[in-house]
Design an enzyme around this catalytic site. Structure first.
Site, mmCIF file in Angstrom:
data_model
loop_
_atom_site.group_PDB
_atom_site.id
_atom_site.type_symbol
_atom_site.label_atom_id
_atom_site.label_comp_id
_atom_site.label_asym_id
_atom_site.label_seq_id
_atom_site.Cartn_x
_atom_site.Cartn_y
_atom_site.Cartn_z
ATOM 1 C CD GLU A 1 4.298 -8.100 -14.700
ATOM 2 O OE1 GLU A 1 5.059 -7.711 -15.593
ATOM 3 O OE2 GLU A 1 4.508 -7.880 -13.504
ATOM 4 C CB CYS B 1 -0.880 -0.001 1.246
ATOM 5 S SG CYS B 1 -1.735 -1.553 1.481
ATOM 6 C CE LYS C 1 7.831 -0.065 -10.491
ATOM 7 N NZ LYS C 1 8.018 -0.786 -11.754
ATOM 8 C CG ASN D 1 2.442 -1.514 3.153
ATOM 9 O OD1 ASN D 1 1.834 -2.500 2.740
ATOM 10 N ND2 ASN D 1 3.491 -0.999 2.531
ATOM 11 N N GLY D 2 1.064 -4.002 5.436
ATOM 12 C CA GLY D 2 1.567 -5.218 6.068
ATOM 13 C C GLY D 2 0.405 -6.103 6.482
ATOM 14 N NE ARG E 1 4.281 1.421 -1.454
ATOM 15 C CZ ARG E 1 5.451 0.994 -0.983
ATOM 16 N NH1 ARG E 1 6.539 1.559 -1.377
ATOM 17 N NH2 ARG E 1 5.504 0.020 -0.120
ATOM 18 C CD GLU F 1 10.486 -9.391 -17.634
ATOM 19 O OE1 GLU F 1 10.328 -10.228 -16.731
ATOM 20 O OE2 GLU F 1 10.040 -8.232 -17.567
HETATM 21 C C1 AGP Z 1 7.443 -6.924 -12.903
HETATM 22 O O1 AGP Z 1 6.842 -6.309 -13.971
HETATM 23 C C2 AGP Z 1 6.699 -6.823 -11.626
HETATM 24 N N1 AGP Z 1 6.658 -5.480 -11.193
HETATM 25 C C3 AGP Z 1 7.178 -7.837 -10.599
HETATM 26 O O2 AGP Z 1 7.363 -9.097 -11.166
HETATM 27 C C4 AGP Z 1 8.461 -7.428 -9.872
HETATM 28 O O3 AGP Z 1 9.565 -7.595 -10.702
HETATM 29 C C5 AGP Z 1 8.617 -8.260 -8.602
HETATM 30 O O4 AGP Z 1 7.503 -8.046 -7.801
HETATM 31 C C6 AGP Z 1 9.892 -7.945 -7.849
HETATM 32 O O5 AGP Z 1 9.930 -6.609 -7.456
HETATM 33 P P1 AGP Z 1 11.306 -5.890 -7.115
HETATM 34 O O6 AGP Z 1 12.057 -5.855 -8.403
HETATM 35 O O7 AGP Z 1 10.930 -4.529 -6.635
HETATM 36 O O8 AGP Z 1 11.979 -6.727 -6.085
#
Ligand code: AGP
Length: 615
Positions: A495, A2, A610, A101-102, A27, A488
């Site tokens: 996604e 969040c 994110k 958040n959590g 977020r 990827e």
């Molecule tokens: C990728 O498009 C996503 N945002 C997701 O897979 C992301 O790479 C993953 O959650 C890891 O996040 P980070 O790179 O902030 O650790």
């Protein structure tokens, strides 16, 4: 996951909170809410399911003047997205208000106890136990920050939160426990901010302090004091951060994702600038205060990450083995942490992440630290938790990435991993002579312009995407260092386009996935002129023989493959080990254009966030 923002100062709080939430929306975005303390002392709370715009339009023209408040944008864990489940949450008397958040892992037991004591609950969330716990501890006449510390003492799990109380009308209390996302305090002139991460603060201040695990900040408009959750006073200094807030503006681009894909030439340049030295050849990593002796001790490298960052780590494994000549494995961080890994002081753990706050990766890092392993992190966010745990950092330095689907942070992480492998080779004496090092570093110089050349192909990728936008299943195949790019490419499509896609090592195809191939399942094959080219073209033939449609990512000038296939994207030639950076780009565009064609919100895809701070 969040977004959290708090403000106390001399300006009207609501516009500042809304602006902060706007910057944090990536977020989490299933609901949003605000709480402010009106000048007459009333607590005003407004919450709304849906994106921030719903909350903002509901507020227009009917909000009291206030100089203190908190705001939250939610990614639901407990309780579906709804007005009632949105944060902030209050205690029984409506005097204590909390954003969080959590996950309060023992919330059911706490709730039962609080209900027995006479507390009443209105939401389905775990968070709601927090204001009631604080209410309970405030009854002793204790200060808000100590009551927050005592409440935390009862809560299991990891948390980031901001609280205020009508009883202490000029104070915000922020706390961080474990790895549920960051808490950063921003220092202004006669005003102070708190937020879950930097973007929300950058328009107002660059003077910040990050809370670490177990820290609480009591913030007024003029000062901030820090304490541990058990009440001990802590000394903490603000630091200056150098992020450029303008880099987050969307400019003329229709979406942040498109802007960030197009920014990759500069992202790669920024990530190698000053680090790859060409004459004489050398690699200089500025945040790597690890003695040579310690680097020479490394016998094994374990790379960890999640999602896109895991795919970058998979490419990095090839670099560590082929360039630095150290045995390397790669692991999904969430699996690594629970499989009782065997580590020691001779193991280097390389964690890869754009946010530096992903809970699974941080937990893997905690495990590595517990076992005394050396740690280096590849990260984009300055000051994030991962950068504070690691012994060395290679920042990807590619500016804020706002699109939830990672693009430029992916290719910049690959460039950073390449630099790291060259650095390890250099420092450990693996490099035979100057020419050897030059042969590794020189190819980096051409990468920004080659990446630029590939991004110029946007119209071609768009046409291809439109032709294929009706299909509901895709298979992505590649081999060797390109295999993670197939993974990827498939992840990006899932996604943002919500299309089922799988990435496979091409050699694995005939061991099962081949059964799926027909004219309704396009296959994206990365078949570059490298040492595995012949194997890849055989796999392409196997698909064609089963009426499959193939889209190939091929090397410039590959007429042979062009004769066999109707759909082909050509890439300019770079050093084979750096080709994954180029191959990723058309696949990012492909996913983007299909998603736009299907009418989806590419910057904020459904169900994603994110920064993933829950397990
Ligand atoms: C990728 O498009 C996503 N945002 C997701 O897979 C992301 O790479 C993953 O959650 C890891 O996040 P980070 O790179 O902030 O650790």
């Amino acid at each position: 996951m969040c977004g959290i923002i708090g403000y106390v100062g001399n300006r009207p709080a609501v516009p500042l909170l809304l602006e902060g939430l706007q910057r944090l929306q990536y977020r989490g975005y299933d609901s949003a809410g605000l709480a402010v303390l009106a000048e007459n002392g009333d607590l005003c709370v407004e919450k709304s399911v849906g994106k921030l715009a719903a909350l903002a339009s509901g507020l227009r023209g009917r909000w009291p003047t206030s100089r203190l408040g908190i705001g939250h944008t939610r990614w639901a864990t407990h309780g579906r997205p709804s007005d009632i489940n949105a944060h902030p949450h209050r205690d029984c008397q409506g005097r204590v208000v909390v954003i969080h958040n959590g996950i309060v892992e023992n919330y059911l037991a706490l709730k039962e106890r609080l209900v027995d004591q006479g507390h009443t609950f209105v939401s389905e969330t775990d968070t709601e136990v927090i204001p009631h716990l604080i209410e309970h501890y405030l009854q002793d006449g204790t200060s808000l920050e100590l009551a927050v510390g005592r409440a935390i003492g009862q809560m299991e799990g990891a948390h980031a939160m901001v609280v205020f109380s009508v009883g202490e009308p000029d104070k915000l209390v922020a706390a961080r426990v474990g790895n549920a996302g960051g808490v950063v305090v921003g220092y202004g002139q006669g005003e102070m901010f708190v937020a879950s991460d930097l973007p929300a603060l950058l328009p107002h201040t660059r003077q910040v302090a990050f809370l670490t695990d177990g820290e609480i900040a009591a913030v007024t408009s003029q000062s901030v004091s820090y304490l541990s959750v058990d009440g001990a006073v802590l000394a903490k200094e603000a630091q200056t951060v150098s992020y450029d807030p303008l880099s987050a503006a969307r400019g003329n681009y229709k979406h942040f994702m498109l802007k960030e894909i197009a920014e990759q030439p500069e992202a790669i340049l920024d990530s190698i600038r000053g680090r790859a030295r060409f004459e004489p050849p050398a690699v200089v990593l500025e945040d790597m205060a690890i003695p040579k002796r310690r680097l020479s001790q490394i016998r094994r490298v374990v790379l960890v990450g999640m999602g896109t960052s895991l795919h970058a780590a998979m490419v990095g494994r090839h670099y560590i083995e082929q360039i630095a000549r150290i045995p390397a494995v790669v692991d999904n961080a969430s699996e690594f942490r629970y499989r009782k890994p065997l580590l020691d002081a001779d193991t280097l753990v390389v964690s890869v992440g754009q946010s530096g706050e992903t809970v699974d990766s941080l937990a893997a890092m905690d495990e590595a630290r517990r076992q005394g392993a050396l740690q280096i992190t590849i990260c984009n966010v300055v000051g994030s938790q991962a950068t504070r745990i690691a012994d060395g950092v290679v920042y990807t330095r590619c500016g804020l990435e706002v699109g939830v689907a990672s693009t430029k942070t992916f290719t910049a992480a690959i460039a950073a991993l390449y630099l790291l492998a060259c650095y390890l080779a250099q420092e450990r004496g693996v490099i035979e002579d100057e020419e050897h090092l030059r042969s590794l570093i020189d190819p980096l110089a051409r990468m920004p312009s080659l990446v630029g050349q590939v991004t110029q192909g946007d119209e071609e990728y768009e046409r291809l995407a439109h032709r294929f936008s009706r299909y509901n299943n895709f298979l992505y195949l590649a081999r060797g260092v390109q295999f993670p790019i197939a993974m990827e490419g498939a992840l990006k499509l899932k996604e943002v386009s919500y299309i089922h896609a799988e990435g496979y090592p091409a050699g694995e195809m005939k061991h099962g996935p081949i059964a799926l191939i027909d004219e309704e399942m396009p296959v994206v094959a990365i078949a570059l002129r490298d040492e595995l080219y012949d194997k890849m073209t055989s796999n392409i033939e196997q698909v064609k023989a089963r009426e499959g449609t193939v889209i190939a990512i091929a090397s410039e000038g590959d007429k042979e493959l062009a004769k066999k296939l109707d759909h082909i994207i050509h890439l300019p030639q770079a050093s084979p080990l750096l080709m994954p950076i180029l191959a990723a780009i058309p696949l990012q565009f492909f996913a983007y254009h299909i998603a736009v064609r299907r009418g989806f919100d590419v910057d904020q895809p459904r169900n994603l966030a994110k920064t993933v701070t829950v397990e």
